[in-house]
Design an enzyme around this catalytic site. Sequence first.
Site, PDB file in Angstrom:
ATOM      1  N   GLN A  97       6.746 -22.482 -54.780  1.00 52.15           N
ATOM      2  CA  GLN A  97       6.007 -22.437 -53.512  1.00 52.15           C
ATOM      3  C   GLN A  97       4.910 -23.493 -53.516  1.00 52.15           C
ATOM      4  O   GLN A  97       4.200 -23.651 -52.532  1.00 52.15           O
ATOM      5  CB  GLN A  97       5.365 -21.062 -53.328  1.00 52.15           C
ATOM      6  N   ASN A  98       4.742 -24.161 -54.634  1.00 55.37           N
ATOM      7  CA  ASN A  98       3.654 -25.133 -54.745  1.00 55.37           C
ATOM      8  C   ASN A  98       4.040 -26.464 -54.129  1.00 55.37           C
ATOM      9  O   ASN A  98       5.201 -26.855 -54.137  1.00 55.37           O
ATOM     10  CB  ASN A  98       3.265 -25.326 -56.212  1.00 55.37           C
ATOM     11  N   ASP A 100       2.045 -29.241 -54.974  1.00 52.95           N
ATOM     12  CA  ASP A 100       1.198 -30.195 -55.703  1.00 52.95           C
ATOM     13  C   ASP A 100       1.958 -31.237 -56.505  1.00 52.95           C
ATOM     14  O   ASP A 100       1.360 -32.178 -57.038  1.00 52.95           O
ATOM     15  CB  ASP A 100       0.215 -29.437 -56.618  1.00 52.95           C
ATOM     16  N   HIS A 115       7.990 -25.014 -50.048  1.00 55.22           N
ATOM     17  CA  HIS A 115       6.958 -25.253 -49.037  1.00 55.22           C
ATOM     18  C   HIS A 115       6.633 -26.733 -48.858  1.00 55.22           C
ATOM     19  O   HIS A 115       5.613 -27.073 -48.269  1.00 55.22           O
ATOM     20  CB  HIS A 115       5.689 -24.457 -49.396  1.00 55.22           C
ATOM     21  N   SER A 189       1.333 -14.166 -55.888  1.00 51.32           N
ATOM     22  CA  SER A 189       0.739 -12.878 -55.518  1.00 51.32           C
ATOM     23  C   SER A 189       1.737 -11.933 -54.868  1.00 51.32           C
ATOM     24  O   SER A 189       1.421 -10.779 -54.618  1.00 51.32           O
ATOM     25  CB  SER A 189      -0.438 -13.118 -54.561  1.00 51.32           C
ATOM     26  N   ASN A 213       1.925 -12.957 -64.537  1.00 49.46           N
ATOM     27  CA  ASN A 213       0.838 -13.168 -63.578  1.00 49.46           C
ATOM     28  C   ASN A 213      -0.495 -12.736 -64.199  1.00 49.46           C
ATOM     29  O   ASN A 213      -0.542 -11.834 -65.030  1.00 49.46           O
ATOM     30  CB  ASN A 213       1.106 -12.346 -62.300  1.00 49.46           C
ATOM     31  N   GLU A 215      -2.833 -11.162 -62.784  1.00 57.26           N
ATOM     32  CA  GLU A 215      -3.190  -9.800 -62.355  1.00 57.26           C
ATOM     33  C   GLU A 215      -1.965  -9.176 -61.688  1.00 57.26           C
ATOM     34  O   GLU A 215      -0.992  -9.887 -61.408  1.00 57.26           O
ATOM     35  CB  GLU A 215      -4.352  -9.842 -61.368  1.00 57.26           C
TER      36      GLU A 215
HETATM   37  P1  NAD Z   1      -1.644 -16.935 -54.369  1.00 57.94           P
HETATM   38  O1  NAD Z   1      -2.865 -17.765 -54.458  1.00 57.94           O
HETATM   39  O2  NAD Z   1      -1.497 -15.987 -53.238  1.00 57.94           O
HETATM   40  O3  NAD Z   1      -1.512 -16.092 -55.726  1.00 57.94           O
HETATM   41  C1  NAD Z   1      -1.679 -16.701 -56.977  1.00 57.94           C
HETATM   42  C2  NAD Z   1      -1.435 -15.647 -58.039  1.00 57.94           C
HETATM   43  O4  NAD Z   1      -1.517 -16.303 -59.290  1.00 57.94           O
HETATM   44  C3  NAD Z   1      -2.472 -14.516 -58.040  1.00 57.94           C
HETATM   45  O5  NAD Z   1      -1.795 -13.272 -58.060  1.00 57.94           O
HETATM   46  C4  NAD Z   1      -3.267 -14.746 -59.328  1.00 57.94           C
HETATM   47  O6  NAD Z   1      -3.609 -13.536 -59.982  1.00 57.94           O
HETATM   48  C5  NAD Z   1      -2.267 -15.500 -60.177  1.00 57.94           C
HETATM   49  N1  NAD Z   1      -2.870 -16.410 -61.159  1.00 57.94           N
HETATM   50  C6  NAD Z   1      -4.042 -17.102 -61.091  1.00 57.94           C
HETATM   51  N2  NAD Z   1      -4.196 -17.863 -62.165  1.00 57.94           N
HETATM   52  C7  NAD Z   1      -3.115 -17.639 -62.962  1.00 57.94           C
HETATM   53  C8  NAD Z   1      -2.692 -18.135 -64.225  1.00 57.94           C
HETATM   54  N3  NAD Z   1      -3.428 -19.019 -64.905  1.00 57.94           N
HETATM   55  N4  NAD Z   1      -1.519 -17.694 -64.731  1.00 57.94           N
HETATM   56  C9  NAD Z   1      -0.759 -16.788 -64.061  1.00 57.94           C
HETATM   57  N5  NAD Z   1      -1.112 -16.281 -62.857  1.00 57.94           N
HETATM   58  C10 NAD Z   1      -2.260 -16.718 -62.311  1.00 57.94           C
HETATM   59  O7  NAD Z   1      -0.415 -17.947 -54.467  1.00 57.94           O
HETATM   60  P2  NAD Z   1       1.071 -17.874 -53.921  1.00 57.94           P
HETATM   61  O8  NAD Z   1       1.659 -16.524 -54.182  1.00 57.94           O
HETATM   62  O9  NAD Z   1       1.730 -19.102 -54.441  1.00 57.94           O
HETATM   63  O10 NAD Z   1       0.942 -18.003 -52.328  1.00 57.94           O
HETATM   64  C11 NAD Z   1       0.008 -18.893 -51.760  1.00 57.94           C
HETATM   65  C12 NAD Z   1       0.575 -19.933 -50.793  1.00 57.94           C
HETATM   66  O11 NAD Z   1      -0.313 -21.055 -50.786  1.00 57.94           O
HETATM   67  C13 NAD Z   1       1.907 -20.490 -51.188  1.00 57.94           C
HETATM   68  O12 NAD Z   1       2.608 -20.599 -50.011  1.00 57.94           O
HETATM   69  C14 NAD Z   1       1.641 -21.895 -51.722  1.00 57.94           C
HETATM   70  O13 NAD Z   1       2.533 -22.820 -51.136  1.00 57.94           O
HETATM   71  C15 NAD Z   1       0.286 -22.280 -51.203  1.00 57.94           C
HETATM   72  N6  NAD Z   1      -0.572 -22.919 -52.245  1.00 57.94           N
HETATM   73  C16 NAD Z   1      -0.068 -23.888 -53.086  1.00 57.94           C
HETATM   74  C17 NAD Z   1      -0.886 -24.432 -54.080  1.00 57.94           C
HETATM   75  C18 NAD Z   1      -0.329 -25.505 -54.996  1.00 57.94           C
HETATM   76  O14 NAD Z   1       0.550 -26.255 -54.595  1.00 57.94           O
HETATM   77  N7  NAD Z   1      -0.800 -25.570 -56.238  1.00 57.94           N
HETATM   78  C19 NAD Z   1      -2.195 -24.015 -54.228  1.00 57.94           C
HETATM   79  C20 NAD Z   1      -2.680 -23.023 -53.333  1.00 57.94           C
HETATM   80  C21 NAD Z   1      -1.859 -22.489 -52.346  1.00 57.94           C
END
Ligand code: NAD
Length: 245
Positions: A97-98, A100, A115, A189, A213, A215
């Site tokens: 879903q990232n 980056d 995404h 999440s 994860n 949490e």
């Molecule tokens: P989210 O932010 O909703 O959830 C992230 C989850 O990762 C949380 O449950 C948290 O507890 C967990 N987490 C945090 N640090 C961690 C680690 N070091 N190791 C393991 N788990 C960890 O993210 P999501 O579920 O991907 O949904 C968010 C939406 O936002 C997605 O659609 C995504 O495309 C987008 N998004 C992308 C990026 C990126 O590309 N890096 C960054 C932020 C949001």
Amino acid sequence: MQLRPPIDDETSVLVLTGAGISAESGIPTFRDAGGLWESHAIEDVASPGGFERDPALVWRFYSERRRKARTCAPNPGHRALALLERRLGDRFLLASQNVDGLHGRAGSERLVELHGNLFLSRCSHCARPPFSDEAEHTGALPRCEQCGTGLWRPHIVWFGEMLDPEHLERIDHFMGKAKRLVFLAVGTSGAVWPAAGLVGVARARGADTWLVNAERAENTGHFHHFVQGESGTVLPDLLASTSRW
Ligand code: NAD
């Protein structure tokens, strides 16, 4: 002793990653305090309506995200998945879903970017395919030189937009041809659909399902196994010696 996913020579592994896997690289997750959206309403910077109203604001936002992502590097979690792919070849698929680009930079190739990707743009008007674009557009807005009409926009799936059906078909086809399937979700999440529902689809196909994860996620109860911890530490260990079990 830590249980590990049972990956033998007949097992295929489908991985779903979310923002959490990139947190240790310094990219804020969706919800983290000080996160991405703090100074903007989501519908202003990540929706088609927001882009229509104020494309300059949207480009300032994504230009900042490009700048930030460029300063970050893949972490051991990204690399552990790239390593697993090297071992499994076509029995591996990574759906992220990232946006980056860190999985690609870590060496992942069998990758579905559900995404989109921060470093791709496309025309908001014509059907020209997405193209590489690393620039920060903070001045004059880039306009499509092929149709002469549309503004460029980030190749990101915004709120209210559909995922690419070919991506979903690729995932479905991968699951369908697996003799034995492990589904592993990392750093997500479980709140964003349809990705959050993949665990249910995988289970219906008989997969052994794992969540790594930091949490409990909203859909933790749907997984057979939950390993709580940071993916940069957990994944290299969890996937280290899975070729035999
Ligand atoms: P989210 O932010 O909703 O959830 C992230 C989850 O990762 C949380 O449950 C948290 O507890 C967990 N987490 C945090 N640090 C961690 C680690 N070091 N190791 C393991 N788990 C960890 O993210 P999501 O579920 O991907 O949904 C968010 C939406 O936002 C997605 O659609 C995504 O495309 C987008 N998004 C992308 C990026 C990126 O590309 N890096 C960054 C932020 C949001």
